[in-house]
Design a protein around this motif. Structure first.
Motif: not given
Ligand code: DX5
Ligand code: ZN
Length: 219
Positions: A31-33, A64-66, A35-37, A139-143, A135-137, A194-198
Motif C-alpha cells: 500500500m502506497h501512503i 510511505v511517500h513523504l 503524506v502531504m503537508d 508533479n506531486p500533490g494530486f492524484s 521516480v515521480m511521473s 504506484v497507481s491511485g485513480s486508475a
Molecule cells: C502524487 C502522489 C501519487 C498519486 C498517484 O502526488 O504521490 O502517489 O496519488 O495517483 P495517480 O495514479 O492517480 O496519478
C-alpha cells in the motif's frame, strides 16, 4: 516479478477497510501512503495514524511517500506506526544522508524520491544508501494527473546505473500510471508501480487484470 502499490490517496476513506482489503485481494503487493503537508505540495492528506490503523489489522507492506518540507520531523512517528519503507524527496532536506541513516538505524527500509524535473545526477551519492528510488511521473500533490512522459527515461537511466555499480535499490514509478501506459513503464525497468485513480476507480475485474499485467510482465 514487478509489484503493484495502490495509493490509498485515491481510496474512498469512508470505506477504507474494504478498499484496502479489496486492493489486496485483487493483487496489490504494497500500500502506497501519500503524506502531504500543504507546504511542499498544495494539499493536506493524512499522518502516521493511517499507517498505525492499517497495521493494527493487516500486515500489508506500507510504503510511505513523504511529500513534506521537513521529512526529519516525521520519521519517528511513521516508524512507530509500523511503516515498512519511508521515502522522502531529494529536493527538500539539507541533510539527506543523515535522514537516510536515521531511517535505517530504526530498522526501516529507505527510499529517495525525485520530482519530474530533477535529474538523476542529483542522486549520485545517495544511490548506494537506499533500498528504493521513486521516480515521480507527475508533479506531486494530486492524484489523477497525466503522466509526464519525459520523466520516464529516468527509469532506464537508473536501471543502467544500478547494473553498472551493482546497487540494490528497486525502482518505483508514481503518477498517471494506468493499464494504458503500464507496459511502457515496465519495459523501461520499473520494479514497483504506484497507481491511485486508475486502480481505485476501476471495477474488481479490471483491478485484477491491472495487477496481473504487472505481475506477469515478460518484456
Ligand atoms: C502524487 C502522489 C501519487 C498519486 C498517484 O502526488 O504521490 O502517489 O496519488 O495517483 P495517480 O495514479 O492517480 O496519478
Ligand atoms: Zn506517491
Amino acid at each position: 516479478m514487478a509489484k503493484l502499490a495502490p495509493s490509498i490517496l485515491s481510496a474512498d476513506f469512508y470505506h477504507l477497510k474494504s478498499e484496502v482489503e479489496t486492493a489486496i485481494q485483487c493483487g496489490a503487493d504494497w500500500m502506497h501512503i501519500d503524506v502531504m503537508d500543504f507546504h511542499f505540495v498544495p494539499q493536506l492528506s493524512f499522518g502516521a495514524k493511517i499507517v498505525a490503523d492499517i497495521k493494527k489489522h493487516n500486515s500489508v507492506f506500507c510504503d510511505v511517500h513523504l511529500m513534506v518540507t521537513n521529512p526529519a520531523d516525521h520519521i519517528d512517528s511513521f516508524v512507530k506506526a509500523g511503516a515498512d519503507l519511508i521515502n522522502f524527496h531529494v529536493e527538500v532536506p539539507y541533510h539527506c544522508d543523515r535522514i537516510l541513516q536515521e531511517i535505517r538505524e530504526k530498522n526501516t527500509k529507505t527510499g529517495i524520491t525525485i520530482n519530474p524535473a530533477t535529474p538523476v545526477e542529483q542522486l549520485k551519492h545517495i544511490l548506494p544508501l537506499v533500498d528504493l528510488v521513486l521516480v515521480m511521473s507527475v508533479n506531486p500533490g494530486f492524484s489523477g494527473q497525466k503522466c509526464l512522459d519525459y520523466a520516464l527515461d529516468k527509469i532506464r537511466q537508473l536501471k543502467t546505473i544500478r547494473e553498472k555499480n551493482q546497487y540494490n535499490f528497486v525502482i518505483e514509478v508514481d503518477g498517471g500510471i494506468s493499464p494504458k501506459n503500464v507496459d511502457q513503464v515496465l519495459s523501461l525497468g520499473a520494479d514497483v508501480i504506484v497507481s491511485g485513480s486508475a486502480f481505485f476507480n476501476a471495477d474488481i475485474n479490471s483491478k485484477k487484470d491491472f495487477a496481473n499485467t504487472i505481475h506477469h510482465y515478460k518484456g
